[in-house]
Design a protein around this motif. Structure first.
Motif, PDB file in Angstrom:
ATOM      1  N   MET A   1       0.847  -1.190   0.000  1.00 24.53           N
ATOM      2  CA  MET A   1       0.000   0.000   0.000  1.00 24.53           C
ATOM      3  C   MET A   1       0.884   1.243   0.000  1.00 24.53           C
ATOM      4  N   PRO A   2       0.423   2.349  -0.608  1.00 21.80           N
ATOM      5  CA  PRO A   2       1.230   3.551  -0.599  1.00 21.80           C
ATOM      6  C   PRO A   2       1.336   4.102   0.804  1.00 21.80           C
ATOM      7  N   SER A   3       2.455   4.730   1.080  1.00 22.59           N
ATOM      8  CA  SER A   3       2.639   5.352   2.382  1.00 22.59           C
ATOM      9  C   SER A   3       2.970   6.810   2.201  1.00 22.59           C
ATOM     10  N   VAL A   4       2.682   7.599   3.230  1.00 23.89           N
ATOM     11  CA  VAL A   4       3.008   9.018   3.209  1.00 23.89           C
ATOM     12  C   VAL A   4       4.011   9.250   4.323  1.00 23.89           C
ATOM     13  N   ASN A   5       5.268   9.394   3.938  1.00 18.94           N
ATOM     14  CA  ASN A   5       6.365   9.549   4.877  1.00 18.94           C
ATOM     15  C   ASN A   5       7.104  10.839   4.578  1.00 18.94           C
ATOM     16  N   ALA A   6       8.225  11.006   5.207  1.00 25.14           N
ATOM     17  CA  ALA A   6       9.056  12.161   4.903  1.00 25.14           C
ATOM     18  C   ALA A   6       9.521  12.105   3.455  1.00 25.14           C
TER      19      ALA A   6
ATOM     20  N   ALA B   1      11.924  10.534  -5.414  1.00 26.55           N
ATOM     21  CA  ALA B   1      10.630   9.872  -5.301  1.00 26.55           C
ATOM     22  C   ALA B   1      10.516   8.813  -6.393  1.00 26.55           C
ATOM     23  N   VAL B   2      10.051   7.635  -6.020  1.00 24.48           N
ATOM     24  CA  VAL B   2       9.883   6.531  -6.966  1.00 24.48           C
ATOM     25  C   VAL B   2       8.442   6.036  -6.875  1.00 24.48           C
ATOM     26  N   TRP B   3       7.736   6.119  -7.992  1.00 24.60           N
ATOM     27  CA  TRP B   3       6.361   5.642  -8.061  1.00 24.60           C
ATOM     28  C   TRP B   3       6.302   4.428  -8.979  1.00 24.60           C
ATOM     29  N   THR B   4       5.279   3.608  -8.821  1.00 23.76           N
ATOM     30  CA  THR B   4       5.149   2.389  -9.599  1.00 23.76           C
ATOM     31  C   THR B   4       4.187   2.613 -10.760  1.00 23.76           C
ATOM     32  N   LEU B   5       4.702   2.481 -11.977  1.00 25.55           N
ATOM     33  CA  LEU B   5       3.923   2.720 -13.176  1.00 25.55           C
ATOM     34  C   LEU B   5       3.037   1.523 -13.507  1.00 25.55           C
TER      35      LEU B   5
ATOM     36  N   ASP C   1       5.496  15.805  -2.531  1.00 25.44           N
ATOM     37  CA  ASP C   1       5.863  16.492  -1.290  1.00 25.44           C
ATOM     38  C   ASP C   1       5.316  15.785  -0.056  1.00 25.44           C
ATOM     39  N   ALA C   2       4.238  15.010  -0.252  1.00 19.71           N
ATOM     40  CA  ALA C   2       3.676  14.235   0.854  1.00 19.71           C
ATOM     41  C   ALA C   2       4.372  12.891   1.042  1.00 19.71           C
ATOM     42  N   GLY C   3       5.312  12.572   0.141  1.00 25.00           N
ATOM     43  CA  GLY C   3       6.039  11.315   0.249  1.00 25.00           C
ATOM     44  C   GLY C   3       5.329  10.135  -0.364  1.00 25.00           C
ATOM     45  N   TYR C   4       4.425  10.394  -1.286  1.00 26.69           N
ATOM     46  CA  TYR C   4       3.696   9.301  -1.946  1.00 26.69           C
ATOM     47  C   TYR C   4       4.677   8.345  -2.622  1.00 26.69           C
ATOM     48  N   ASP C   5       4.409   7.036  -2.496  1.00 22.57           N
ATOM     49  CA  ASP C   5       5.256   6.044  -3.165  1.00 22.57           C
ATOM     50  C   ASP C   5       4.409   4.907  -3.730  1.00 22.57           C
ATOM     51  N   GLY C   6       3.193   5.263  -4.193  1.00 22.61           N
ATOM     52  CA  GLY C   6       2.270   4.257  -4.681  1.00 22.61           C
ATOM     53  C   GLY C   6       2.223   4.143  -6.190  1.00 22.61           C
ATOM     54  N   PHE C   7       1.076   3.696  -6.689  1.00 22.75           N
ATOM     55  CA  PHE C   7       0.896   3.459  -8.115  1.00 22.75           C
ATOM     56  C   PHE C   7       0.479   4.729  -8.848  1.00 22.75           C
ATOM     57  N   VAL C   8       0.937   4.820 -10.105  1.00 22.03           N
ATOM     58  CA  VAL C   8       0.462   5.841 -11.033  1.00 22.03           C
ATOM     59  C   VAL C   8       0.039   5.089 -12.282  1.00 22.03           C
ATOM     60  N   SER C   9      -1.282   5.095 -12.544  1.00 24.17           N
ATOM     61  CA  SER C   9      -1.859   4.207 -13.543  1.00 24.17           C
ATOM     62  C   SER C   9      -2.439   4.991 -14.706  1.00 24.17           C
ATOM     63  N   LEU C  10      -1.983   4.671 -15.905  1.00 27.78           N
ATOM     64  CA  LEU C  10      -2.419   5.362 -17.112  1.00 27.78           C
ATOM     65  C   LEU C  10      -3.772   4.829 -17.592  1.00 27.78           C
ATOM     66  N   GLU C  11      -4.705   5.752 -17.801  1.00 27.94           N
ATOM     67  CA  GLU C  11      -5.998   5.429 -18.413  1.00 27.94           C
ATOM     68  C   GLU C  11      -6.267   6.495 -19.476  1.00 27.94           C
ATOM     69  N   PRO C  12      -5.570   6.457 -20.606  1.00 29.55           N
ATOM     70  CA  PRO C  12      -5.513   7.623 -21.503  1.00 29.55           C
ATOM     71  C   PRO C  12      -6.827   8.034 -22.162  1.00 29.55           C
TER      72      PRO C  12
ATOM     73  N   ASP D   1      -5.248   6.908  -2.160  1.00 30.19           N
ATOM     74  CA  ASP D   1      -4.280   5.806  -2.160  1.00 30.19           C
ATOM     75  C   ASP D   1      -3.720   5.525  -3.547  1.00 30.19           C
ATOM     76  N   TYR D   2      -4.287   6.145  -4.587  1.00 31.80           N
ATOM     77  CA  TYR D   2      -3.984   5.656  -5.940  1.00 31.80           C
ATOM     78  C   TYR D   2      -4.216   6.792  -6.926  1.00 31.80           C
ATOM     79  N   LEU D   3      -3.280   6.962  -7.871  1.00 31.46           N
ATOM     80  CA  LEU D   3      -3.383   8.019  -8.880  1.00 31.46           C
ATOM     81  C   LEU D   3      -3.671   7.410 -10.238  1.00 31.46           C
ATOM     82  N   GLN D   4      -4.780   7.820 -10.824  1.00 26.34           N
ATOM     83  CA  GLN D   4      -5.205   7.366 -12.145  1.00 26.34           C
ATOM     84  C   GLN D   4      -5.002   8.541 -13.098  1.00 26.34           C
ATOM     85  N   VAL D   5      -4.290   8.348 -14.213  1.00 26.03           N
ATOM     86  CA  VAL D   5      -3.807   9.486 -14.983  1.00 26.03           C
ATOM     87  C   VAL D   5      -4.478   9.629 -16.340  1.00 26.03           C
TER      88      VAL D   5
END
Length: 286
Positions: free
Chosen positions: A1-6, A11-15, A239-250, A206-210
């Motif tokens: 699950m994505p976490s919000v840390n320092a 920053a590395v997100w999962t495509l 800036d919030a430390g997101y490290d979750g998924f970034v999912s393309l839905e073009p 929790d999740y970014l849909q792009v």
């Protein structure tokens, strides 16, 4: 699950991406996603069959393809809740139960859901109690199955604008009912996504849909080319430390009630636009 840390130095997100926007054939879906640098798939349909209608044989075949390609599943993009609110509670609960079986088999922790349509002309407030009763029942099942439901802010459902999305997530009040954020959908509802919705809703995302959209016409465009305030959104996530998924839905070729389509070429265009946007803020994807 994505976490919000320092905030870290890098920053590395999962495509990931909605594979059926590329092709009905999941083998082609995976090949294109791999060429674009992704190792995860968001599953909405495969071989032309919606995930809510998968049988065990189809689910096992997709699991085998994913394993052979070294892919994971970021989310199950189900159609649960994308029906009229007059449908019986049990109807969507049983459909969700079937989708959760697929999620477990494909080792996905997330299942996308919606908050119901209403009859034409009915005010949103008139269906609030019925929507909440149904979402609470879905959340109860998700809690029992250790699955997180991601509510998408789809246009024309109850939760299509920030105020009603906030009402839903606070009223359901479950760690197993969270938000998938879609900037383009908000634009198509006449909302400035970041300016008008981000601050109150960010704690639940929790999740970014792009995808992006043009406010004047509703046309869907690549990330950063519309009025979706995507740069502001991804900067705030970084800036919030997101490290979750970034999912393309073009949705660059067409959009319809249960999804959309782009094709391999346009999907690549969308992926490169996202990469340029994230490069501006120092985020890389894996």
């Amino acid at each position: 699950m994505p976490s919000v840390n320092a905030v870290s130095d890098t920053a590395v997100w999962t495509l990931s991406g909605f594979g059926d926007e590329i092709s009905p054939d999941p083998a082609i879906q995976l090949a294109v996603l791999e060429a674009l640098g992704a190792r995860h798939l968001e599953v909405r349909s495969a071989w032309g069959v919606n995930v809510a209608d998968f049988d065990d044989e189809r689910t096992d075949a997709l699991a085998s393809l994913l394993s052979g390609a070294g892919f994971g599943v970021s989310a199950i993009a189900s159609p649960i809740g994308k029906v009229d609110v007059s449908s019986p509670v049990e109807h969507e609960v049983e459909r969700l139960r079937a989708v959760i079986r697929v999620a477990h088999r494909l080792e996905s922790h997330y299942v996308r859901v919606f908050s119901f349509y209403r009859r034409e002309g009915a005010p949103a407030e008139s269906i609030r109690d019925d929507v909440l009763a149904r979402l609470r029942a879905l959340a109860d099942l998700a809690e029992a199955e250790d699955i997180v439901l991601l509510h998408e802010n789809e246009k024309e459902i109850y939760g299509d604008v920030p105020s009603r999305v906030l009402d839903l997530v606070e009223s359901v009040g479950s760690d197993h009912f969270r938000l998938a954020w879609d900037n383009a959908n908000y634009v198509q509802c006449g909302v400035k996504p970041f300016s008008e919705g981000w601050a109150p809703l960010a704690p639940y995302v929790d999740y970014l849909q792009v995808k992006d959209a043009v406010a004047a016409t509703g046309e869907v465009v690549p990330a950063g080319e519309g009025d979706g305030e995507l740069l502001e959104t991804v900067t705030a996530l970084r800036d919030a430390g997101y490290d979750g998924f970034v999912s393309l839905e073009p949705h660059l070729a067409e959009g319809f009630s249960l999804g959309g389509f782009s094709g391999p070429g346009a999907f690549g265009t969308a992926a490169r636009a996202l990469a340029r946007l994230l490069d501006r803020i120092g985020v890389r994807t894996v």
